[in-house]
Design a protein around this motif. Sequence first.
Motif, PDB file in Angstrom:
ATOM      1  N   HIS A  50       0.909  -1.081   0.013  1.00 45.09           N
ATOM      2  CA  HIS A  50      -0.024  -0.042  -0.170  1.00 45.09           C
ATOM      3  C   HIS A  50       0.887   1.187  -0.082  1.00 45.09           C
ATOM      4  N   PRO A  51       0.708   2.186  -0.941  1.00 48.71           N
ATOM      5  CA  PRO A  51       1.461   3.434  -0.984  1.00 48.71           C
ATOM      6  C   PRO A  51       0.846   4.379   0.079  1.00 48.71           C
ATOM      7  N   PRO A  52       1.583   5.358   0.442  1.00 48.08           N
ATOM      8  CA  PRO A  52       1.228   6.400   1.367  1.00 48.08           C
ATOM      9  C   PRO A  52      -0.089   7.184   0.860  1.00 48.08           C
ATOM     10  N   ILE A  53      -0.801   7.382   1.737  1.00 54.50           N
ATOM     11  CA  ILE A  53      -1.989   8.267   1.353  1.00 54.50           C
ATOM     12  C   ILE A  53      -1.545   9.377   0.716  1.00 54.50           C
ATOM     13  N   GLY A  54      -2.261   9.737  -0.631  1.00 55.62           N
ATOM     14  CA  GLY A  54      -1.615  10.922  -1.187  1.00 55.62           C
ATOM     15  C   GLY A  54      -0.746  10.733  -2.105  1.00 55.62           C
ATOM     16  N   ARG A  55      -0.079   9.593  -2.119  1.00 55.55           N
ATOM     17  CA  ARG A  55       1.071   9.240  -3.052  1.00 55.55           C
ATOM     18  C   ARG A  55       1.057   7.847  -3.637  1.00 55.55           C
ATOM     19  N   GLN A  89       5.158   7.264   9.860  1.00 59.14           N
ATOM     20  CA  GLN A  89       5.758   6.100   9.633  1.00 59.14           C
ATOM     21  C   GLN A  89       7.092   5.986  10.545  1.00 59.14           C
ATOM     22  N   GLU A  90       7.643   7.221  10.988  1.00 63.06           N
ATOM     23  CA  GLU A  90       8.952   7.105  11.943  1.00 63.06           C
ATOM     24  C   GLU A  90       8.181   6.616  13.199  1.00 63.06           C
ATOM     25  N   ARG A  91       6.997   6.686  13.837  1.00 64.10           N
ATOM     26  CA  ARG A  91       6.594   6.187  14.984  1.00 64.10           C
ATOM     27  C   ARG A  91       6.231   4.795  14.822  1.00 64.10           C
ATOM     28  N   PHE A  92       5.742   4.277  13.615  1.00 70.24           N
ATOM     29  CA  PHE A  92       5.224   2.886  13.724  1.00 70.24           C
ATOM     30  C   PHE A  92       5.931   1.580  12.868  1.00 70.24           C
ATOM     31  N   GLY A  93       6.948   2.607  11.952  1.00 72.37           N
ATOM     32  CA  GLY A  93       7.564   1.925  11.044  1.00 72.37           C
ATOM     33  C   GLY A  93       6.864   1.242   9.837  1.00 72.37           C
ATOM     34  N   HIS A  94       5.734   1.854   9.766  1.00 69.80           N
ATOM     35  CA  HIS A  94       5.099   1.310   8.196  1.00 69.80           C
ATOM     36  C   HIS A  94       4.212   2.395   7.908  1.00 69.80           C
ATOM     37  N   VAL A  95       3.602   2.369   6.619  1.00 64.05           N
ATOM     38  CA  VAL A  95       2.398   3.308   6.166  1.00 64.05           C
ATOM     39  C   VAL A  95       1.187   3.410   6.915  1.00 64.05           C
ATOM     40  N   PHE A  96       0.855   4.698   6.903  1.00 62.05           N
ATOM     41  CA  PHE A  96      -0.440   4.651   7.775  1.00 62.05           C
ATOM     42  C   PHE A  96      -1.484   4.272   6.567  1.00 62.05           C
TER      43      PHE A  96
END
Length: 278
Positions: A50-55, A89-96
């Motif tokens: 899954h790509p990041p939301i908005g990209r 991503q810095e906090r959880f290590g994966h995409v939102f």
Amino acid sequence: MLHEVCACRAWSRGLLARRPFPGPDALLAASDAAVAELTARELAEALAGHPPIGRPEPGDPVSAREQRAMAGATAALRAEMHTLNQAYQERFGHVFLICATGLTAERLRDAIRLRVKNPPEREREIVRTELGRINRLRLTRLLDNPRPHTYADDAAERERMSTETTASVSTHVLDTGVGRPAAGVPVRLSARAGPGDDAPWTVLGDFATDTDGRCADLPPLPEGTAHARLEFRTGPHREGGGGAFFPEVAVVFAVVPGEHFHVPLLLGPFGYSVYRGS
């Protein structure tokens, strides 16, 4: 085909292991059960698809369709979403991950604002729930449209993307020097509002032509767009033929709300032409 629904191989195996399915409800229930069984590593494999939301990834019309609301968001909101994506991503290590279908850009932003504060254990369960919802929607779409995807589907999708206040764009590139479609040509879509030529451009995304030379998954233009710009990086495509005389081609055109604009590029060794197609 299942890989288009979920990138996790364990989910596909878990789903298929529950065959046969008496009906759609049984299929969706089997998907939910397969998602519930995913380990942390398998869940990470699913998230990687899954790509990041908005990209959305170039050439990924599924994610582009699901995240359609972000394409019409303001530049300020897209910038804020980019910052929030990085913090998440810095906090959880994966995409939102969120089931974005039907949500406005503002609701997507508000959701990540809240969830970035969650404890990791709580967020992991929310992600699992959202993955299940996304898989359900994608499976349902496959059931509703089991035939192979065609460019008629693209045309229908573009018609839905154009509204009374927005327009949509598509393109394809033909190499007239060899008489074939030009695959893999990078394409950037930008838009600007207002009647003046000095208005700033907003980049809507970077894409690439497919094996048929087409780029049909471009996002809808934001409301209020007056001009659109397609930038083709033609240099890499022509390098094998002795170098590119035109390494870049930029096409700027006026748009009208509610219409679709198909703007092909005919590319030759020492010349090119563009036109509005259908």
